[in-house]
Design an enzyme around this catalytic site. Structure first.
Site, PDB file in Angstrom:
ATOM      1  N   GLN A 141       3.904  12.158  30.660  1.00 25.73           N
ATOM      2  CA  GLN A 141       3.473  12.796  29.458  1.00 25.73           C
ATOM      3  C   GLN A 141       1.363  12.357  29.638  1.00 25.73           C
ATOM      4  OE1 GLN A 141       4.586   9.421  26.411  1.00 25.73           O
ATOM      5  NE2 GLN A 141       1.783   9.621  25.966  1.00 25.73           N
ATOM      6  N   CYS A 147       4.487  11.109  23.376  1.00 26.97           N
ATOM      7  CA  CYS A 147       5.503  10.433  22.976  1.00 26.97           C
ATOM      8  C   CYS A 147       6.466  10.958  22.636  1.00 26.97           C
ATOM      9  CB  CYS A 147       5.253   9.011  24.054  1.00 26.97           C
ATOM     10  SG  CYS A 147       4.975   8.123  21.604  1.00 26.97           S
ATOM     11  N   HIS A 283       5.501   3.474  20.252  1.00 27.96           N
ATOM     12  CA  HIS A 283       5.461   4.593  21.182  1.00 27.96           C
ATOM     13  C   HIS A 283       6.934   4.897  21.661  1.00 27.96           C
ATOM     14  CE1 HIS A 283       5.186   5.729  25.068  1.00 27.96           C
ATOM     15  NE2 HIS A 283       6.040   5.485  26.286  1.00 27.96           N
ATOM     16  N   ASN A 304      10.949   5.832  30.697  1.00 26.41           N
ATOM     17  CA  ASN A 304       9.813   6.012  29.680  1.00 26.41           C
ATOM     18  C   ASN A 304       9.148   7.495  29.836  1.00 26.41           C
ATOM     19  OD1 ASN A 304       7.493   5.942  28.327  1.00 26.41           O
ATOM     20  ND2 ASN A 304       7.287   3.366  29.678  1.00 26.41           N
TER      21      ASN A 304
END
Length: 340
Positions: A141, A147, A283, A304
Protein backbone atom coordinates in the site's frame (compact mmCIF):
# COMPACT_ATOMS: atom_id res chain seq x y z
CA UNK A 1 41.62 52.95 11.66
CA UNK A 2 38.71 51.79 9.47
CA UNK A 3 41.08 49.59 7.47
CA UNK A 4 42.23 47.87 10.65
CA UNK A 5 38.67 47.22 11.69
CA UNK A 6 37.88 45.79 8.28
CA UNK A 7 40.89 43.48 8.44
CA UNK A 8 39.79 42.41 11.91
CA UNK A 9 36.24 41.64 10.71
CA UNK A 10 37.56 39.67 7.76
CA UNK A 11 39.84 37.69 10.05
CA UNK A 12 37.01 36.90 12.48
CA UNK A 13 34.77 35.83 9.62
CA UNK A 14 37.44 33.52 8.20
CA UNK A 15 38.04 31.94 11.60
CA UNK A 16 34.29 31.38 12.02
CA UNK A 17 33.93 29.82 8.58
CA UNK A 18 36.96 27.60 9.07
CA UNK A 19 35.59 26.49 12.43
CA UNK A 20 32.21 25.68 10.95
CA UNK A 21 33.85 23.76 8.10
CA UNK A 22 36.01 21.84 10.56
CA UNK A 23 32.96 20.91 12.64
CA UNK A 24 31.07 19.73 9.58
CA UNK A 25 34.07 17.75 8.34
CA UNK A 26 34.52 16.19 11.76
CA UNK A 27 30.82 15.30 11.83
CA UNK A 28 31.05 13.67 8.43
CA UNK A 29 34.18 11.76 9.43
CA UNK A 30 32.63 10.56 12.66
CA UNK A 31 29.51 9.48 10.81
CA UNK A 32 31.45 7.60 8.15
CA UNK A 33 33.52 5.88 10.81
CA UNK A 34 30.35 4.64 12.46
CA UNK A 35 29.88 0.91 11.64
CA UNK A 36 26.18 1.57 10.96
CA UNK A 37 27.00 4.22 8.34
CA UNK A 38 27.79 1.74 5.57
CA UNK A 39 24.76 -0.32 6.54
CA UNK A 40 22.59 2.78 6.12
CA UNK A 41 24.17 3.47 2.72
CA UNK A 42 23.34 -0.04 1.54
CA UNK A 43 19.84 0.20 2.99
CA UNK A 44 19.22 3.49 1.13
CA UNK A 45 20.32 1.90 -2.14
CA UNK A 46 18.18 -1.18 -1.58
CA UNK A 47 14.99 0.75 -0.91
CA UNK A 48 15.69 3.72 -3.20
CA UNK A 49 15.55 6.14 -0.31
CA UNK A 50 16.61 9.71 -1.16
CA UNK A 51 16.62 12.56 1.35
CA UNK A 52 16.04 16.20 0.50
CA UNK A 53 19.19 17.51 2.21
CA UNK A 54 22.02 16.59 4.56
CA UNK A 55 19.99 17.67 7.56
CA UNK A 56 17.24 15.16 6.83
CA UNK A 57 19.79 12.50 5.99
CA UNK A 58 21.54 13.01 9.32
CA UNK A 59 18.29 12.87 11.30
CA UNK A 60 17.13 9.76 9.44
CA UNK A 61 20.51 8.14 10.01
CA UNK A 62 20.16 8.67 13.75
CA UNK A 63 16.70 7.07 13.73
CA UNK A 64 18.02 4.22 11.58
CA UNK A 65 20.95 3.65 13.93
CA UNK A 66 18.70 3.64 17.00
CA UNK A 67 16.33 1.13 15.37
CA UNK A 68 19.17 -1.15 14.26
CA UNK A 69 20.68 -1.20 17.74
CA UNK A 70 17.30 -1.97 19.29
CA UNK A 71 16.58 -4.77 16.78
CA UNK A 72 19.97 -6.36 17.38
CA UNK A 73 19.50 -6.12 21.15
CA UNK A 74 16.05 -7.71 20.93
CA UNK A 75 17.24 -10.61 18.80
CA UNK A 76 20.22 -11.19 21.06
CA UNK A 77 18.45 -11.02 24.42
CA UNK A 78 14.81 -11.96 23.83
CA UNK A 79 13.54 -15.50 24.35
CA UNK A 80 10.38 -14.84 22.33
CA UNK A 81 9.60 -17.21 19.42
CA UNK A 82 9.92 -14.54 16.74
CA UNK A 83 12.66 -12.33 15.38
CA UNK A 84 12.90 -8.75 14.21
CA UNK A 85 14.69 -7.43 11.15
CA UNK A 86 15.79 -4.25 9.41
CA UNK A 87 13.13 -3.54 6.78
CA UNK A 88 11.80 -0.62 4.75
CA UNK A 89 10.59 1.12 7.91
CA UNK A 90 14.03 1.28 9.53
CA UNK A 91 14.42 5.06 9.25
CA UNK A 92 10.96 5.75 10.69
CA UNK A 93 10.04 6.22 14.30
CA UNK A 94 7.20 4.10 15.60
CA UNK A 95 5.04 7.22 15.84
CA UNK A 96 5.58 7.90 12.14
CA UNK A 97 4.53 4.38 11.23
CA UNK A 98 1.34 4.71 13.27
CA UNK A 99 0.00 7.54 11.11
CA UNK A 100 0.06 5.24 8.07
CA UNK A 101 -2.47 2.90 9.65
CA UNK A 102 -5.81 4.40 8.69
CA UNK A 103 -8.36 1.75 9.58
CA UNK A 104 -11.56 3.39 10.83
CA UNK A 105 -12.79 1.41 13.81
CA UNK A 106 -16.51 0.97 14.36
CA UNK A 107 -18.57 -0.35 17.22
CA UNK A 108 -19.72 -3.89 16.59
CA UNK A 109 -22.12 -6.35 18.16
CA UNK A 110 -20.89 -9.53 19.82
CA UNK A 111 -23.58 -11.38 17.86
CA UNK A 112 -23.44 -11.48 14.08
CA UNK A 113 -26.80 -10.94 12.40
CA UNK A 114 -26.02 -13.82 10.05
CA UNK A 115 -23.13 -16.26 10.18
CA UNK A 116 -23.38 -19.05 7.68
CA UNK A 117 -20.61 -21.08 9.28
CA UNK A 118 -22.30 -21.19 12.68
CA UNK A 119 -23.15 -24.89 12.42
CA UNK A 120 -19.74 -26.02 11.19
CA UNK A 121 -18.69 -28.77 13.59
CA UNK A 122 -15.30 -29.84 12.26
CA UNK A 123 -12.47 -27.95 10.63
CA UNK A 124 -9.15 -29.22 9.26
CA UNK A 125 -6.19 -28.99 11.65
CA UNK A 126 -4.53 -26.45 9.38
CA UNK A 127 -5.46 -24.28 6.42
CA UNK A 128 -3.41 -22.26 3.94
CA UNK A 129 -5.47 -20.68 1.20
CA UNK A 130 -2.26 -19.80 -0.65
CA UNK A 131 -1.66 -23.50 -1.29
CA UNK A 132 -5.21 -23.81 -2.59
CA UNK A 133 -4.65 -21.01 -5.09
CA UNK A 134 -7.01 -18.48 -3.52
CA UNK A 135 -4.47 -15.78 -2.57
CA UNK A 136 -2.79 -13.31 -4.91
CA UNK A 137 0.85 -12.21 -4.36
CA UNK A 138 1.53 -9.80 -1.51
CA UNK A 139 0.91 -6.16 -2.42
CA UNK A 140 2.23 -2.89 -1.00
CA UNK A 141 0.00 0.00 0.00
CA UNK A 142 2.99 2.35 0.33
CA UNK A 143 2.30 5.60 2.15
CA UNK A 144 -1.42 5.61 1.35
CA UNK A 145 -3.55 4.81 4.41
CA UNK A 146 -5.79 2.35 2.56
CA UNK A 147 -5.12 -0.91 4.39
CA UNK A 148 -8.91 -1.31 4.51
CA UNK A 149 -9.02 -1.61 0.70
CA UNK A 150 -6.24 -4.20 0.55
CA UNK A 151 -7.86 -6.26 3.29
CA UNK A 152 -11.26 -6.24 1.60
CA UNK A 153 -9.87 -6.93 -1.87
CA UNK A 154 -7.87 -9.93 -0.64
CA UNK A 155 -11.02 -11.40 0.87
CA UNK A 156 -13.00 -10.79 -2.34
CA UNK A 157 -10.20 -12.31 -4.45
CA UNK A 158 -10.33 -15.36 -2.21
CA UNK A 159 -14.06 -16.02 -2.35
CA UNK A 160 -14.09 -15.37 -6.11
CA UNK A 161 -11.43 -18.04 -6.66
CA UNK A 162 -13.14 -20.50 -4.33
CA UNK A 163 -16.43 -20.01 -6.17
CA UNK A 164 -15.21 -19.83 -9.77
CA UNK A 165 -11.79 -21.46 -9.76
CA UNK A 166 -10.26 -18.27 -11.18
CA UNK A 167 -7.74 -16.23 -9.18
CA UNK A 168 -7.78 -12.62 -10.36
CA UNK A 169 -5.87 -9.70 -8.87
CA UNK A 170 -8.48 -7.02 -8.23
CA UNK A 171 -8.19 -3.25 -7.96
CA UNK A 172 -7.61 -1.55 -4.62
CA UNK A 173 -7.25 1.76 -6.43
CA UNK A 174 -10.86 1.61 -7.60
CA UNK A 175 -11.93 1.52 -3.96
CA UNK A 176 -9.52 4.33 -3.06
CA UNK A 177 -10.81 6.58 -5.84
CA UNK A 178 -14.46 5.64 -6.18
CA UNK A 179 -15.65 4.39 -2.78
CA UNK A 180 -15.69 7.82 -1.16
CA UNK A 181 -19.36 8.52 -0.53
CA UNK A 182 -19.56 7.22 3.02
CA UNK A 183 -17.18 5.83 5.64
CA UNK A 184 -14.32 5.20 3.22
CA UNK A 185 -12.08 8.11 2.35
CA UNK A 186 -9.25 6.74 0.23
CA UNK A 187 -5.80 7.26 1.72
CA UNK A 188 -7.38 8.89 4.76
CA UNK A 189 -8.84 5.60 5.93
CA UNK A 190 -11.82 3.32 5.65
CA UNK A 191 -13.60 0.18 6.77
CA UNK A 192 -13.70 -3.24 5.13
CA UNK A 193 -17.48 -3.66 5.49
CA UNK A 194 -18.04 -0.40 3.64
CA UNK A 195 -15.74 -1.65 0.89
CA UNK A 196 -17.78 -4.86 0.64
CA UNK A 197 -20.95 -2.78 0.32
CA UNK A 198 -19.37 -0.87 -2.57
CA UNK A 199 -18.45 -4.11 -4.36
CA UNK A 200 -21.97 -5.46 -3.84
CA UNK A 201 -23.39 -2.41 -5.58
CA UNK A 202 -20.76 -1.54 -8.18
CA UNK A 203 -18.63 -4.64 -8.63
CA UNK A 204 -14.85 -4.46 -8.87
CA UNK A 205 -12.50 -4.41 -11.82
CA UNK A 206 -9.04 -5.94 -12.17
CA UNK A 207 -5.79 -4.44 -10.97
CA UNK A 208 -4.53 -4.54 -14.55
CA UNK A 209 -7.51 -2.47 -15.69
CA UNK A 210 -7.32 0.00 -12.78
CA UNK A 211 -3.72 -0.13 -11.45
CA UNK A 212 -2.63 1.00 -8.01
CA UNK A 213 -1.02 4.45 -7.71
CA UNK A 214 -0.89 4.82 -3.94
CA UNK A 215 -2.62 8.20 -3.85
CA UNK A 216 -6.09 9.70 -3.93
CA UNK A 217 -7.27 10.40 -7.47
CA UNK A 218 -10.48 11.16 -9.30
CA UNK A 219 -12.62 8.09 -9.94
CA UNK A 220 -11.97 6.66 -13.39
CA UNK A 221 -15.50 6.00 -14.59
CA UNK A 222 -14.29 4.02 -17.59
CA UNK A 223 -12.17 1.73 -15.45
CA UNK A 224 -14.89 1.36 -12.84
CA UNK A 225 -17.48 0.38 -15.44
CA UNK A 226 -15.50 -2.74 -16.35
CA UNK A 227 -16.97 -5.04 -13.68
CA UNK A 228 -15.01 -8.24 -13.23
CA UNK A 229 -16.33 -9.42 -9.86
CA UNK A 230 -19.57 -8.79 -8.01
CA UNK A 231 -20.29 -10.23 -4.57
CA UNK A 232 -23.69 -11.15 -3.21
CA UNK A 233 -23.19 -9.64 0.23
CA UNK A 234 -21.04 -9.81 3.33
CA UNK A 235 -21.33 -11.08 6.89
CA UNK A 236 -19.65 -10.41 10.23
CA UNK A 237 -18.04 -13.22 12.16
CA UNK A 238 -19.38 -13.19 15.74
CA UNK A 239 -17.08 -10.79 17.54
CA UNK A 240 -14.58 -11.83 20.20
CA UNK A 241 -14.61 -15.52 19.31
CA UNK A 242 -11.51 -17.18 17.91
CA UNK A 243 -13.57 -20.34 17.57
CA UNK A 244 -16.00 -18.58 15.21
CA UNK A 245 -13.12 -17.01 13.32
CA UNK A 246 -11.58 -20.46 12.87
CA UNK A 247 -14.80 -21.77 11.31
CA UNK A 248 -14.84 -18.88 8.86
CA UNK A 249 -11.16 -19.08 7.88
CA UNK A 250 -11.51 -22.83 7.33
CA UNK A 251 -13.88 -21.90 4.50
CA UNK A 252 -12.48 -18.68 3.04
CA UNK A 253 -10.05 -15.80 3.63
CA UNK A 254 -11.42 -13.32 6.17
CA UNK A 255 -10.86 -9.59 6.65
CA UNK A 256 -9.84 -8.60 10.18
CA UNK A 257 -8.71 -5.49 12.01
CA UNK A 258 -5.76 -5.56 14.40
CA UNK A 259 -3.58 -3.21 16.40
CA UNK A 260 -0.34 -3.05 14.41
CA UNK A 261 1.30 0.01 15.92
CA UNK A 262 3.95 -1.55 18.15
CA UNK A 263 7.67 -1.43 17.39
CA UNK A 264 7.93 -5.23 17.48
CA UNK A 265 5.18 -5.47 14.86
CA UNK A 266 6.92 -2.77 12.80
CA UNK A 267 10.12 -4.83 12.53
CA UNK A 268 8.69 -8.36 12.69
CA UNK A 269 10.65 -10.66 10.39
CA UNK A 270 9.62 -14.22 11.26
CA UNK A 271 8.28 -16.73 13.76
CA UNK A 272 5.01 -16.88 15.65
CA UNK A 273 4.32 -13.37 16.94
CA UNK A 274 3.17 -13.18 20.54
CA UNK A 275 4.54 -9.77 21.43
CA UNK A 276 2.82 -6.85 23.05
CA UNK A 277 -0.06 -5.29 21.15
CA UNK A 278 -3.24 -3.77 22.44
CA UNK A 279 -6.85 -3.68 21.30
CA UNK A 280 -6.94 -0.27 19.62
CA UNK A 281 -7.71 -1.47 16.10
CA UNK A 282 -5.76 0.56 13.57
CA UNK A 283 -4.90 -1.72 10.64
CA UNK A 284 -6.84 -3.91 8.22
CA UNK A 285 -5.33 -7.25 7.11
CA UNK A 286 -6.58 -10.62 5.86
CA UNK A 287 -6.44 -14.00 7.60
CA UNK A 288 -5.67 -16.55 4.90
CA UNK A 289 -5.07 -19.60 7.07
CA UNK A 290 -4.06 -21.08 10.38
CA UNK A 291 -1.85 -23.82 11.72
CA UNK A 292 0.46 -25.05 14.46
CA UNK A 293 4.20 -24.45 14.63
CA UNK A 294 6.79 -27.15 15.30
CA UNK A 295 6.80 -26.32 19.00
CA UNK A 296 3.02 -26.72 19.23
CA UNK A 297 2.07 -23.03 19.15
CA UNK A 298 -1.18 -22.34 17.31
CA UNK A 299 -1.20 -19.36 14.94
CA UNK A 300 -3.19 -17.35 12.44
CA UNK A 301 -1.62 -16.86 8.99
CA UNK A 302 -2.14 -13.21 8.10
CA UNK A 303 -1.54 -11.45 4.78
CA UNK A 304 -0.36 -7.86 5.22
CA UNK A 305 -0.12 -5.07 2.63
CA UNK A 306 3.38 -3.78 3.40
CA UNK A 307 5.18 -5.61 0.59
CA UNK A 308 7.30 -8.77 0.58
CA UNK A 309 10.21 -7.08 2.37
CA UNK A 310 8.23 -7.08 5.62
CA UNK A 311 7.71 -10.14 7.81
CA UNK A 312 7.70 -13.61 6.30
CA UNK A 313 7.63 -12.41 2.69
CA UNK A 314 4.70 -10.14 3.51
CA UNK A 315 2.95 -12.42 6.02
CA UNK A 316 2.86 -12.67 9.78
CA UNK A 317 1.92 -15.62 11.97
CA UNK A 318 0.01 -14.30 14.99
CA UNK A 319 -0.45 -16.59 17.98
CA UNK A 320 -3.90 -18.17 18.17
CA UNK A 321 -5.98 -19.16 21.22
CA UNK A 322 -4.20 -16.79 23.59
CA UNK A 323 -6.93 -16.82 26.23
CA UNK A 324 -8.34 -13.32 25.81
CA UNK A 325 -11.64 -13.35 23.96
CA UNK A 326 -10.50 -10.59 21.59
CA UNK A 327 -7.51 -12.59 20.38
CA UNK A 328 -3.95 -11.28 20.17
CA UNK A 329 -3.84 -7.74 18.76
CA UNK A 330 -7.67 -7.78 18.70
CA UNK A 331 -7.74 -10.14 15.71
CA UNK A 332 -11.13 -11.61 16.71
CA UNK A 333 -12.86 -8.30 17.43
CA UNK A 334 -14.13 -7.32 13.96
CA UNK A 335 -13.79 -10.12 11.39
CA UNK A 336 -15.96 -10.06 8.27
CA UNK A 337 -16.08 -11.73 4.90
CA UNK A 338 -17.79 -11.38 1.50
CA UNK A 339 -20.33 -13.91 0.32
CA UNK A 340 -20.19 -15.30 -3.19
Amino acid sequence: MASSRNRYCVLVTMIFLLGAWACQAAGRTLQQDDPVYEMHEQWMARYGRVYKDMGERQSRFEIFKSNVQWIESFNRESSKPYKLGVNQFADLTNEELKVRNRFKSHMCSTEAASFKYENVTTVPPSMDWRKKGAVTPVKNQGQCGCCWAFSAVAAVEGIHEITTGKLISLSEQELVDCDVGGQDQGCEGGWMNSAFQFVEKHGLTTEANYPYTGKDSKCDAKGESNRTVIIKGHEDVPANSEEALLKAVANQPVSVAIEASGSEFQFYSGGVFNGFCGLVLDHGVTVVGYGTSDDGTKYWLVKNSWGKEWGEEGYIRIQRDVGGKEGLCGIAMMPSYPTA
